[in-house]
Structure formats: C-alpha cells, structure tokens
Design a protein around this motif. Structure first.
Motif, PDB file in Angstrom:
ATOM      1  N   SER A 155      -2.148   0.235  -8.977  1.00  0.00           N
ATOM      2  CA  SER A 155      -0.867   0.927  -9.063  1.00  0.00           C
ATOM      3  C   SER A 155       0.157   0.036  -8.369  1.00  0.00           C
ATOM      4  O   SER A 155      -0.214  -0.955  -7.739  1.00  0.00           O
ATOM      5  CB  SER A 155      -0.954   2.287  -8.362  1.00  0.00           C
ATOM      6  N   PRO A 156       1.431   0.357  -8.437  1.00  0.00           N
ATOM      7  CA  PRO A 156       2.428  -0.473  -7.751  1.00  0.00           C
ATOM      8  C   PRO A 156       2.248  -0.463  -6.233  1.00  0.00           C
ATOM      9  O   PRO A 156       2.679  -1.394  -5.553  1.00  0.00           O
ATOM     10  CB  PRO A 156       3.759   0.184  -8.122  1.00  0.00           C
ATOM     11  N   THR A 157       1.611   0.556  -5.695  1.00  0.00           N
ATOM     12  CA  THR A 157       1.461   0.641  -4.242  1.00  0.00           C
ATOM     13  C   THR A 157       0.055   0.277  -3.757  1.00  0.00           C
ATOM     14  O   THR A 157      -0.120  -0.647  -2.980  1.00  0.00           O
ATOM     15  CB  THR A 157       1.800   2.070  -3.751  1.00  0.00           C
ATOM     16  N   TYR A 158      -0.939   1.004  -4.251  1.00  0.00           N
ATOM     17  CA  TYR A 158      -2.310   0.787  -3.800  1.00  0.00           C
ATOM     18  C   TYR A 158      -3.209   0.352  -4.946  1.00  0.00           C
ATOM     19  O   TYR A 158      -3.037   0.787  -6.079  1.00  0.00           O
ATOM     20  CB  TYR A 158      -2.887   2.073  -3.188  1.00  0.00           C
ATOM     21  N   THR A 159      -4.177  -0.484  -4.579  1.00  0.00           N
ATOM     22  CA  THR A 159      -5.223  -0.881  -5.514  1.00  0.00           C
ATOM     23  C   THR A 159      -6.537  -0.522  -4.844  1.00  0.00           C
ATOM     24  O   THR A 159      -6.732  -0.838  -3.666  1.00  0.00           O
ATOM     25  CB  THR A 159      -5.156  -2.402  -5.787  1.00  0.00           C
ATOM     26  N   LYS A 160      -7.408   0.152  -5.571  1.00  0.00           N
ATOM     27  CA  LYS A 160      -8.682   0.534  -4.948  1.00  0.00           C
ATOM     28  C   LYS A 160      -9.851  -0.038  -5.748  1.00  0.00           C
ATOM     29  O   LYS A 160      -9.979   0.200  -6.947  1.00  0.00           O
ATOM     30  CB  LYS A 160      -8.787   2.063  -4.873  1.00  0.00           C
ATOM     31  N   ILE A 161     -10.654  -0.826  -5.049  1.00  0.00           N
ATOM     32  CA  ILE A 161     -11.834  -1.439  -5.664  1.00  0.00           C
ATOM     33  C   ILE A 161     -13.028  -1.009  -4.827  1.00  0.00           C
ATOM     34  O   ILE A 161     -13.129  -1.384  -3.655  1.00  0.00           O
ATOM     35  CB  ILE A 161     -11.753  -2.983  -5.652  1.00  0.00           C
ATOM     36  N   GLY A 162     -13.922  -0.242  -5.431  1.00  0.00           N
ATOM     37  CA  GLY A 162     -15.010   0.345  -4.648  1.00  0.00           C
ATOM     38  C   GLY A 162     -14.388   1.231  -3.587  1.00  0.00           C
ATOM     39  O   GLY A 162     -13.527   2.052  -3.883  1.00  0.00           O
ATOM     40  N   SER A 163     -14.769   1.016  -2.318  1.00  0.00           N
ATOM     41  CA  SER A 163     -14.168   1.850  -1.270  1.00  0.00           C
ATOM     42  C   SER A 163     -13.055   1.109  -0.529  1.00  0.00           C
ATOM     43  O   SER A 163     -12.516   1.601   0.454  1.00  0.00           O
ATOM     44  CB  SER A 163     -15.258   2.316  -0.294  1.00  0.00           C
ATOM     45  N   THR A 164     -12.729  -0.094  -1.018  1.00  0.00           N
ATOM     46  CA  THR A 164     -11.696  -0.890  -0.344  1.00  0.00           C
ATOM     47  C   THR A 164     -10.328  -0.644  -0.953  1.00  0.00           C
ATOM     48  O   THR A 164     -10.172  -0.674  -2.180  1.00  0.00           O
ATOM     49  CB  THR A 164     -12.038  -2.393  -0.444  1.00  0.00           C
ATOM     50  N   VAL A 165      -9.351  -0.426  -0.084  1.00  0.00           N
ATOM     51  CA  VAL A 165      -7.988  -0.187  -0.548  1.00  0.00           C
ATOM     52  C   VAL A 165      -7.120  -1.387  -0.185  1.00  0.00           C
ATOM     53  O   VAL A 165      -7.153  -1.874   0.940  1.00  0.00           O
ATOM     54  CB  VAL A 165      -7.400   1.103   0.073  1.00  0.00           C
ATOM     55  N   TYR A 166      -6.373  -1.870  -1.182  1.00  0.00           N
ATOM     56  CA  TYR A 166      -5.485  -3.021  -0.985  1.00  0.00           C
ATOM     57  C   TYR A 166      -4.029  -2.587  -1.109  1.00  0.00           C
ATOM     58  O   TYR A 166      -3.708  -1.663  -1.863  1.00  0.00           O
ATOM     59  CB  TYR A 166      -5.737  -4.088  -2.060  1.00  0.00           C
ATOM     60  N   LYS A 222      -6.172 -21.552  -6.883  1.00  0.00           N
ATOM     61  CA  LYS A 222      -6.462 -20.977  -5.566  1.00  0.00           C
ATOM     62  C   LYS A 222      -7.777 -21.518  -5.037  1.00  0.00           C
ATOM     63  O   LYS A 222      -8.617 -21.978  -5.815  1.00  0.00           O
ATOM     64  CB  LYS A 222      -6.600 -19.445  -5.679  1.00  0.00           C
ATOM     65  N   LYS A 223      -7.945 -21.409  -3.714  1.00  0.00           N
ATOM     66  CA  LYS A 223      -9.203 -21.855  -3.102  1.00  0.00           C
ATOM     67  C   LYS A 223     -10.348 -20.937  -3.492  1.00  0.00           C
ATOM     68  O   LYS A 223     -11.452 -21.364  -3.774  1.00  0.00           O
ATOM     69  CB  LYS A 223      -9.058 -21.855  -1.576  1.00  0.00           C
ATOM     70  N   SER A 224     -10.041 -19.636  -3.460  1.00  0.00           N
ATOM     71  CA  SER A 224     -11.056 -18.654  -3.835  1.00  0.00           C
ATOM     72  C   SER A 224     -10.321 -17.399  -4.305  1.00  0.00           C
ATOM     73  O   SER A 224      -9.108 -17.290  -4.096  1.00  0.00           O
ATOM     74  CB  SER A 224     -11.934 -18.312  -2.635  1.00  0.00           C
ATOM     75  N   VAL A 225     -11.036 -16.499  -4.935  1.00  0.00           N
ATOM     76  CA  VAL A 225     -10.397 -15.260  -5.373  1.00  0.00           C
ATOM     77  C   VAL A 225     -11.035 -14.043  -4.718  1.00  0.00           C
ATOM     78  O   VAL A 225     -12.238 -14.002  -4.492  1.00  0.00           O
ATOM     79  CB  VAL A 225     -10.448 -15.080  -6.905  1.00  0.00           C
ATOM     80  N   THR A 226     -10.192 -13.060  -4.412  1.00  0.00           N
ATOM     81  CA  THR A 226     -10.672 -11.806  -3.838  1.00  0.00           C
ATOM     82  C   THR A 226     -10.893 -10.802  -4.973  1.00  0.00           C
ATOM     83  O   THR A 226     -10.501 -11.045  -6.112  1.00  0.00           O
ATOM     84  CB  THR A 226      -9.613 -11.206  -2.896  1.00  0.00           C
ATOM     85  N   ASN A 227     -11.455  -9.662  -4.625  1.00  0.00           N
ATOM     86  CA  ASN A 227     -11.600  -8.605  -5.634  1.00  0.00           C
ATOM     87  C   ASN A 227     -10.239  -8.109  -6.116  1.00  0.00           C
ATOM     88  O   ASN A 227     -10.100  -7.663  -7.248  1.00  0.00           O
ATOM     89  CB  ASN A 227     -12.418  -7.436  -5.059  1.00  0.00           C
ATOM     90  N   PHE A 228      -9.253  -8.189  -5.231  1.00  0.00           N
ATOM     91  CA  PHE A 228      -7.896  -7.837  -5.647  1.00  0.00           C
ATOM     92  C   PHE A 228      -7.406  -8.800  -6.732  1.00  0.00           C
ATOM     93  O   PHE A 228      -6.863  -8.380  -7.757  1.00  0.00           O
ATOM     94  CB  PHE A 228      -6.932  -7.869  -4.449  1.00  0.00           C
TER      95      PHE A 228
END
Ligand code: GP9
Ligand code: MN
Length: 428
Positions: free
Chosen positions: A352-363, A276-282
């Motif tokens: 989780s299968p639906t949401y991922t939460k890192i800090g206050s950010t929800v993916y 990948k070009k870069s990686v996110t927290n996700f």
C-alpha cells in the motif's frame, strides 16, 4: 449458499469506490484491445542494457500524452499464472490459493465476464486471440463461460515450424496474422490478444535477437531482455497494422503484464539488474509491479501513482466505457479518488502507499525499511489492512468455489448459455 452471497454483497456494498466523472464514459462505444504482455514486468519500462533501451516502443507508448499509465500496479497471480491474470482481468475475481480457477471452475461455473457484459449490454463483438493450442489453461471452455463469440487459437494461424518458439507462435507472426480476423469483426469489438514469446526460458532464434543479453551470469535470467525487446518490436508492428486498418483512432488500447518473468529464486540476478548489492523482501514485492496502460485518442493521459492491481482492471474499464456496474467484482476503479489502495497478494501479503506486509514483517512503503517497534496506532492500522485483504480473498474464493454467481443475475444481464458457442475450425 445464499447466505454466503449475502456476505459478499454486503462486503462489496461497503467497499465500492465512487466513479470519477472526469473519466466516466469517455470510451463509450470504442473498440477495446486488451494486449497481454507475457511475463512483462514494470522495471523493463525505460530500462537500458549497455545504454540501449530494451523496450523503446512501449516506453514511448507509456509516456504518450494520451496514455494513462500506472506505476504502482501489481500482478496478483498465484499458481495459475497467466490464467489467474485472465480471471482477474475479465471477472475481477481472484485466482485461487492453489491451482488454476480457470482450469478447475472455468467449465462448470457461472460467470459475468467482460465479454458477456459488453456483448449483452453494449452490443460488442468479442474475440480472444492466442498462438497456442485452445486447451491450455482450459481456455476453450472458460472462454465459452465468459461469453467470447470467437476464439482464434493456433489452428487458425498458418503453421510452419519456423513460426514457433517455446509455447507457440512467435509474437510478430501472431500479431500480423491476427489482423485479417480483426478486420472482419463487426464494430465495436472487444479483442484480447495474448502474446507468448516473452515466456520462460526466454529463447529466441538468432535472426530475431537484436539486443545484447544482460550479464548477471544467471542463464535463466539473461535472455529475458532479448525476448522483451522482441515483444516490444512486435507491439510496434501491431500498432502500424492497426493504423493501416483504420482501427487505431477509434479504439481504446489496454496493455498489461500478467506476472513476473524473473522469479524470487533469482535474488542475486535481480539485485544486479536493479544495480543493488542485494535485495530485501520489500524490494522483491516492488519487483511484482507490471505495466498497466490505457491509450485512447483524446484521453487525458499521464502517470498515475495510485496503488492497484489486476483485480482492479475490469471496474476501471467498465467505468471508462460508461457501463452500469452492478456485478460482483472485487476490484475498484483505479481512477476513483476514494479507493482503498491496499493491494492484496494471493498469499495474504500486501502493499500500500503506507505499509507493506510480507509474512509478519511490516515495512514503511516510503523508505522500504522494516518498522521495528510499531506503535499501538500503527498496529491497529496494519491489522485493519490485513483484515481487509484476508476478507476480500476469502470472499472471492467463496464466489468461485461455491459458484455463487449462479444465484445472482443483475438486471439487464442474461446467464451465458455455453452451448451457443463453438470455436472449432471449420474443415469444409
Ligand atoms: C500458454 C501461456 C503460458 O498458452 O499462456 O501461460 P503461463 O505459463 O505464463 O501461465
Ligand atoms: Mn503468463
């Protein structure tokens, strides 16, 4: 206090998942091998360097029709690293927010760990194997509290300077020399073998290097595939020994990776490894996946997509072994159909299968994209998930910090008497 214990029991009662009758008791009476793959991440499975598989033997094992493999299984360790993994695997209790629970509480606390449960209720002999000194992570004391009959550590193995690298015995020698002890264990047994060579800084002697390093240019990262490749070969050799010793077909073989080998500080190298070009927290959260595989002759295998983690291993194994489970454990059987699939990281983040939460950010876990404007319904769901995670972590901490298991002994279980155990090498 006993009121803390009440909240723990009430929480567990509400959150316990059903067993799966298709699997319950399928491994009853089998020998159990727990093979700890040091610093081994899930991305290595089926990964190639210049067209060559890094872990061909583990890949084969992963795809074997009698292996149950999990591809959404996360490490949940914190600072206690290996020891946090061991704490979760064998007690289904989380490590602590800081430090190592095994070091801080392993000597003094009451535990109801896998070895004690299996030896007391099913007549298993239990043994741990590791090619480092006994005191690392306070294993020599914690293993007594957990009821291990035997602990074979570095002094039990032939010493020669060329046998060691990094923290201790090279994995191939470790597995080879463990067999003579394994063969003598009364069956059924529960044996845990902790590997070592695939550990930071991933150095390996020339004659054992048989795959090219990666070329990210990050020197702490590029050797990782080489030691992983070596670990893969060591595992294959171990399987051969087990077959020769007649131990392969009557055993359940469990493999797991304890934690990441490449830390989040190496973003650019990680991006290159993943193409990948870069990686996110996700992406980095996804990168916390480690292997979890259960192999047994006659077991209906396949790749299971349930979301889970190290906290879930013990309840899963006890169900497969058909052991009644009234113990205080924070995980849930990975084979259960109705389990909560929110996986807690030790810092309160979750996937989780639906949401991922890192800090206050929800993916959005499906797309990996940040959810910018959450609906009220989404907010409510995420809040409930966060609440679940925070609650289980803090209740688990209360169990360890308050030594609550001393107030709770399920029927049929006797408190472990540590004074009955000694792992000293006899000098006579
Ligand atoms: C040492 C070994 C390493 O005996 O288990 O532990 P880690 O550094 O991975 O926590
Ligand atoms: Mn480790």
């Amino acid at each position: 206090s006993s009121s803390d214990l009440k909240s723990v029991l009430a929480y567990l009662k509400k959150n316990k998942a059903d067993t799966n009758i298709k699997y319950y008791g399928k491994a009853k009476g089998k020998n159990v091998f727990i093979i700890h793959l040091e610093s081994f991440q899930q991305f290595l499975i089926d990964y190639k360097v210049k067209g060559k598989a890094v872990t061909p033997n583990l890949n084969k094992f992963y795809h074997n029709k009698s292996t149950l493999s999990f591809d959404n299984f996360y490490n949940q360790v914190a600072q206690g690293k290996t020891s946090d993994a061991e704490m979760m695997l064998e007690n289904s209790l989380f490590g602590l927010p800081t430090g190592s629970a095994m070091t801080q509480y392993g000597t003094s606390n009451t535990f109801q760990a896998a070895p004690a449960i299996l030896s007391q209720t099913e007549g298993y002999t239990t043994a741990a194997f590791h090619g480092d000194v006994a005191s690392f992570w306070n294993r020599d004391n914690a293993y007594k509290s957990w009821g291990y009959n035997y602990f074979f550590y570095s002094s039990y193995y032939k010493e020669k300077s060329s046998y060691n690298i990094g923290y201790g015995l090279k994995d191939k020698i470790f597995f080879k020399d463990s067999v003579k002890y394994l063969e003598q264990l009364p069956q059924p047994f529960y044996a845990k073998l902790i590997t070592l060579t695939n550990h930071y800084p991933y150095t390996l002697d020339k004659q054992n290097q048989s795959i090219d390093k990666t070329t990210t240019g990050d020197s702490t990262v590029d050797g990782y595939v080489q030691t992983a490749h070596y670990l893969d070969q060591a595992f294959a050799e171990f399987v051969t020994y087990l077959k020769k010793a007649g131990l392969y077909n009557n055993s359940m073989i469990v493999l797991y990776g304890d934690h990441y080998g490449i830390s989040n500080n190496h973003r650019s190298a990680i991006a290159q490894l993943l193409g990948k070009k870069s990686v996110t927290n996700f992406d980095l959260a996804q990168f916390q996946k480690v292997p979890f595989m259960i192999h047994m002759k006659g077991l209906k295998g396949g790749i299971n997509h349930t979301y889970g983690g190290e906290i879930d291993v013990l309840p899963t194994l006890l169900d497969l072994l058909g052991v009644k489970n009234d113990y205080i454990q924070f995980g849930n059987d990975l084979l259960s159909k109705d389990r909560n699939q929110t996986v807690a990281f030790r810092n309160g983040n979750f996937v989780s299968p639906t949401y991922t939460k890192i800090g206050s950010t929800v993916y959005n876990s499906k797309t990996g994209k940040v959810i910018e404007n959450m609906t009220a319904a989404q907010k409510k769901t995420v809040k409930q998930m966060q609440n679940h995670v925070t609650t289980e972590l803090s209740l688990s901490d209360r169990v360890i910090e308050g030594d609550l298991l001393r107030f709770y002994t399920p029927k049929g279980f006797k408190k472990v008497d540590k004074s009955k155990y000694s792992y000293k090498v006899s000098t006579s």
